[in-house]
Design a protein around this motif. Structure first.
Motif, PDB file in Angstrom:
ATOM      1  N   THR A   1      62.893  12.716  -0.972  1.00 21.89           N
ATOM      2  CA  THR A   1      63.698  13.857  -0.549  1.00 21.89           C
ATOM      3  C   THR A   1      65.180  13.536  -0.664  1.00 21.89           C
ATOM      4  O   THR A   1      65.628  12.469  -0.258  1.00 21.89           O
TER       5      THR A   1
ATOM      6  N   SER B   1      55.374  15.615  -9.231  1.00 20.69           N
ATOM      7  CA  SER B   1      55.193  16.983  -8.748  1.00 20.69           C
ATOM      8  C   SER B   1      54.632  16.887  -7.336  1.00 20.69           C
ATOM      9  O   SER B   1      53.995  15.893  -6.975  1.00 20.69           O
ATOM     10  N   PHE B   2      54.914  17.912  -6.545  1.00 12.83           N
ATOM     11  CA  PHE B   2      54.397  17.976  -5.188  1.00 12.83           C
ATOM     12  C   PHE B   2      53.995  19.417  -4.936  1.00 12.83           C
ATOM     13  O   PHE B   2      54.784  20.333  -5.170  1.00 12.83           O
ATOM     14  N   GLU B   3      52.755  19.631  -4.517  1.00 14.73           N
ATOM     15  CA  GLU B   3      52.228  20.979  -4.300  1.00 14.73           C
ATOM     16  C   GLU B   3      52.502  21.878  -5.504  1.00 14.73           C
ATOM     17  O   GLU B   3      52.993  23.003  -5.368  1.00 14.73           O
ATOM     18  N   ASN B   4      52.220  21.353  -6.698  1.00 15.16           N
ATOM     19  CA  ASN B   4      52.357  22.080  -7.968  1.00 15.16           C
ATOM     20  C   ASN B   4      53.790  22.448  -8.334  1.00 15.16           C
ATOM     21  O   ASN B   4      54.010  23.302  -9.192  1.00 15.16           O
ATOM     22  N   HIS B   5      54.780  21.836  -7.717  1.00 13.91           N
ATOM     23  CA  HIS B   5      56.181  22.034  -8.090  1.00 13.91           C
ATOM     24  C   HIS B   5      56.729  20.737  -8.667  1.00 13.91           C
ATOM     25  O   HIS B   5      56.580  19.678  -8.059  1.00 13.91           O
TER      26      HIS B   5
ATOM     27  N   ASP C   1      51.099  12.398  -0.696  1.00 19.16           N
ATOM     28  CA  ASP C   1      51.656  13.009   0.517  1.00 19.16           C
ATOM     29  C   ASP C   1      52.541  12.067   1.301  1.00 19.16           C
ATOM     30  O   ASP C   1      53.606  12.448   1.774  1.00 19.16           O
TER      31      ASP C   1
ATOM     32  N   ARG D   1      56.190  11.827   0.309  1.00 16.19           N
ATOM     33  CA  ARG D   1      56.972  13.060   0.246  1.00 16.19           C
ATOM     34  C   ARG D   1      58.402  12.882   0.757  1.00 16.19           C
ATOM     35  O   ARG D   1      59.354  13.265   0.101  1.00 16.19           O
TER      36      ARG D   1
ATOM     37  N   VAL E   1      51.359  13.284  -9.709  1.00 15.26           N
ATOM     38  CA  VAL E   1      51.285  13.961  -8.419  1.00 15.26           C
ATOM     39  C   VAL E   1      51.753  12.988  -7.341  1.00 15.26           C
ATOM     40  O   VAL E   1      51.251  11.864  -7.227  1.00 15.26           O
TER      41      VAL E   1
END
Length: 185
Positions: free
Chosen positions: A169, A115-119, A162, A165, A159
């Motif tokens: 992608t 998950s990243f930033e709660n997504h 950062d 990230r 999580v």
């Protein structure tokens, strides 16, 4: 480096509407196709690689059992294939992915996703073949969202740091590739 004893599955079955041509065949500035880049990634972490959603010469392939049902249909075909009991599922369009990025998923027991930033991120996904029945039921209900499917599974959410990230992608268009690699390609 210890190899993960299970299979890396690379999804190539998408329509590539935004890319305009099959994503897995798009050549990156390195001169390799996105798929070649992902196969090289897979070989770094696993003795077994399988291509899902199309045939690729020299690599074991699993064809989708349903057309136009997105990545969840590819996962269904993969889980039904009996190639392995566990898989790390990645997209063909994740050329920055390196073993260090997926280690946190592989270290989890059971299914795992970032998950990243709660997504919740749809891919990469570590999944067990026991989920085939849930996958089929999800598709049979008319749903196709990979995040929706993951939400129905028991799973560990890791999580994403950062600094990882950009590594997970997906590149969905030629513009994203140019922006991502700079215009020196």
């Amino acid at each position: 480096i210890n190899m993960w004893p299970h299979t890396v599955a690379i999804l190539i079955g998408g329509q590539s509407k935004r890319m305009g041509s099959p994503k897995h065949l798009v050549t990156l500035p390195s001169g390799q196709s996105m798929l070649e880049t992902m196969i090289a990634f897979a070989k770094k972490i696993s003795p077994t690689t399988v291509i899902v959603g199309g045939k690729v010469e020299g690599v074991r392939s699993v064809l989708d059992r349903r057309t136009l049902h997105g990545p969840v249909a590819g996962i269904e075909a993969l889980l039904a294939s009996e190639v392995d009991s566990q898989y790390l599922v990645v997209g063909c369009d994740m050329p920055y992915l390196q073993p260090i990025h997926v280690d946190p998923l592989l270290e989890c027991n059971g299914n795992a996703v970032f998950s990243f930033e709660n997504h919740t991120l749809g891919l990469p996904l570590k999944i067990h073949t026991d989920e085939l029945v849930h996958c089929t039921a999800y598709l049979d209900s008319g749903r196709k969202s990979i995040r929706g499917f993951i939400g129905k599974l028991p799973h560990t959410t890791v999580v994403l740091p950062d600094e990882f990230r950009n590594s997970v992608t997906s590149l969905n268009s030629k513009e994203e590739i140019s922006k991502s690699f700079g215009d020196n390609g």
